[in-house]
Scaffold this active site. Structure first.
Site, mmCIF file in Angstrom:
data_model
loop_
_atom_site.group_PDB
_atom_site.id
_atom_site.type_symbol
_atom_site.label_atom_id
_atom_site.label_comp_id
_atom_site.label_asym_id
_atom_site.label_seq_id
_atom_site.Cartn_x
_atom_site.Cartn_y
_atom_site.Cartn_z
ATOM 1 N N LEU A 151 8.900 -4.588 1.244
ATOM 2 C CA LEU A 151 8.407 -3.237 1.496
ATOM 3 C C LEU A 151 9.519 -2.281 1.089
ATOM 4 O O LEU A 151 10.708 -2.573 1.306
ATOM 5 C CB LEU A 151 8.067 -3.022 2.973
ATOM 6 C CG LEU A 151 6.845 -3.723 3.556
ATOM 7 C CD1 LEU A 151 6.729 -3.409 5.050
ATOM 8 C CD2 LEU A 151 5.570 -3.326 2.835
ATOM 9 N N ASP A 152 9.155 -1.154 0.509
ATOM 10 C CA ASP A 152 10.157 -0.152 0.171
ATOM 11 C C ASP A 152 10.878 0.311 1.431
ATOM 12 O O ASP A 152 10.332 0.264 2.543
ATOM 13 C CB ASP A 152 9.508 1.056 -0.502
ATOM 14 C CG ASP A 152 8.954 0.728 -1.883
ATOM 15 O OD1 ASP A 152 9.443 -0.238 -2.496
ATOM 16 O OD2 ASP A 152 8.042 1.443 -2.336
ATOM 17 N N LYS A 153 12.088 0.805 1.259
ATOM 18 C CA LYS A 153 12.896 1.273 2.386
ATOM 19 C C LYS A 153 12.153 2.305 3.228
ATOM 20 O O LYS A 153 12.193 2.277 4.455
ATOM 21 C CB LYS A 153 14.208 1.861 1.859
ATOM 22 C CG LYS A 153 15.149 2.389 2.931
ATOM 23 C CD LYS A 153 16.431 2.912 2.306
ATOM 24 C CE LYS A 153 17.360 3.481 3.384
ATOM 25 N NZ LYS A 153 18.628 3.988 2.795
#
Length: 323
Positions: A151-153
């Site tokens: 998952l993106d930050k």
């Protein structure tokens, strides 16, 4: 995560290793030889690992192999002498390790599901000394935990983590086979049109735009399909339920922007003036949340929902609902 950044000149020292032989463990049964080597040759570029395989410096039970060769438990792998970085022990601040432990929402003997907080990277790199995966390893004292996906930050929600290399490869296979159902919540700018429920637009990665690499809609890209359904309408935004048929990089964010309704808080694909307007209302994050993962695991149906946090709920309560 500001305390997790490395100093710009901080690098791990290099060490020369002798040629060695290592047995394939039960956890590594079925793993590709290139991934087996990358795991053991810390800091060695992937291209150099491939070159060693092509030259025949790497052998499995005395034989040359291709980089796609899958290993079998008990086989012996010859790893040639090589220069690689010394692997420093990662020490995560206790506060982050505790937060990672609290984020667990489902435990299985083979995997964990976490409700990842927004703003925390899932792994180290790009100047970060550690990520959420290091924090959960430290908290649970399980060094074999591995990310099954990313998952993106800035994105929150369901994060799947394998508890062994073997389990993690099987989970990754499920993602590749598209047998894991992924659902998201996304707050998008403006009034989403009722007529748009499916965005079927191919995506191309690493397109240079304005000095940074982006994903773009492009006929030459990979197929990508995203289902959108309106959950609630506000005066200036729409809360959407999103389901993915494919799992391309930044797929939801790019497809939302493609319709003219970017995800609120998206600083890469969104509109700066719209983001500023929402920040002034107290909406200061990327409003994208992985709300549910569902899949079958060894005959058992797994379905886990990750609730949004109180900050998400509070910030949306400042918006006026559209009647």
């Amino acid at each position: 995560m500001s305390d997790s950044r490395r100093a710009p000149d901080e690098t791990s020292p290099m060490e020369s290793t002798r040629a060695r032989h290592e047995r394939v463990t039960a956890d590594e049964d079925g793993q590709r030889i290139d991934n087996f080597l990358i795991k053991r040759c810390h800091g060695v570029p992937r291209s150099h690992v491939y070159r060693l395989i092509r030259k025949g410096d790497v052998r499995v039970d005395g034989r040359r192999v291709k980089q796609t060769r899958k290993l079998v438990v008990g086989e012996q792998v010859r790893i040639p002498a090589i220069q690689m970085q010394q692997q420093d022990e990662v020490r995560v601040p206790d506060k982050l390790a505790a937060a990672a432990s609290r984020a667990i929402i489902f435990e299985h003997p083979d995997f964990l599901l976490l409700n990842k907080p927004a703003g925390i990277a899932v792994h180290g790199g790009s100047g970060l000394a550690f990520g959420l995966i290091d924090a959960i390893r430290q908290s649970l004292q399980e060094p074999k935990l591995e990310l099954a996906h990313r998952l993106d930050k800035a994105t929150s929600g369901c994060l799947l983590i394998g508890r062994s290399l073997k389990a993690n490869r099987q989970l990754q296979d499920l993602f590749r086979q598209r047998t894991i159902s992924k659902r998201y919540l996304a707050l998008v700018d403006g009034h989403w049109p009722d007529a748009v429920s499916l965005v079927d637009a191919p995506l191309k990665k690493n397109v240079e735009q304005a000095g940074e690499r982006r994903v773009t809609v492009d006929p030459a890209g990979q197929e990508a399909r995203t289902h959108f359904a309106v959950r609630k309408r506000y005066a200036e935004a729409t809360l959407m339920e999103v389901e993915l048929d494919t799992g391309r990089t930044h797929q939801i964010r790019v497809h939302a922007r493609h319709t003219g309704h970017a995800v609120v808080g998206d600083t890469r694909y969104g509109d700066n003036s719209a983001n500023t307007r929402f920040r002034q209302k107290g909406l200061a994050r990327l409003y994208l949340h992985s709300s549910e993962l569902s899949f079958e695991w060894q005959g058992e149906q797994i379905s886990v929902e990750a609730p949004v946090d109180s900050a998400w709920e509070t910030s949306l309560s400042t918006l006026h609902e559209r009647t």
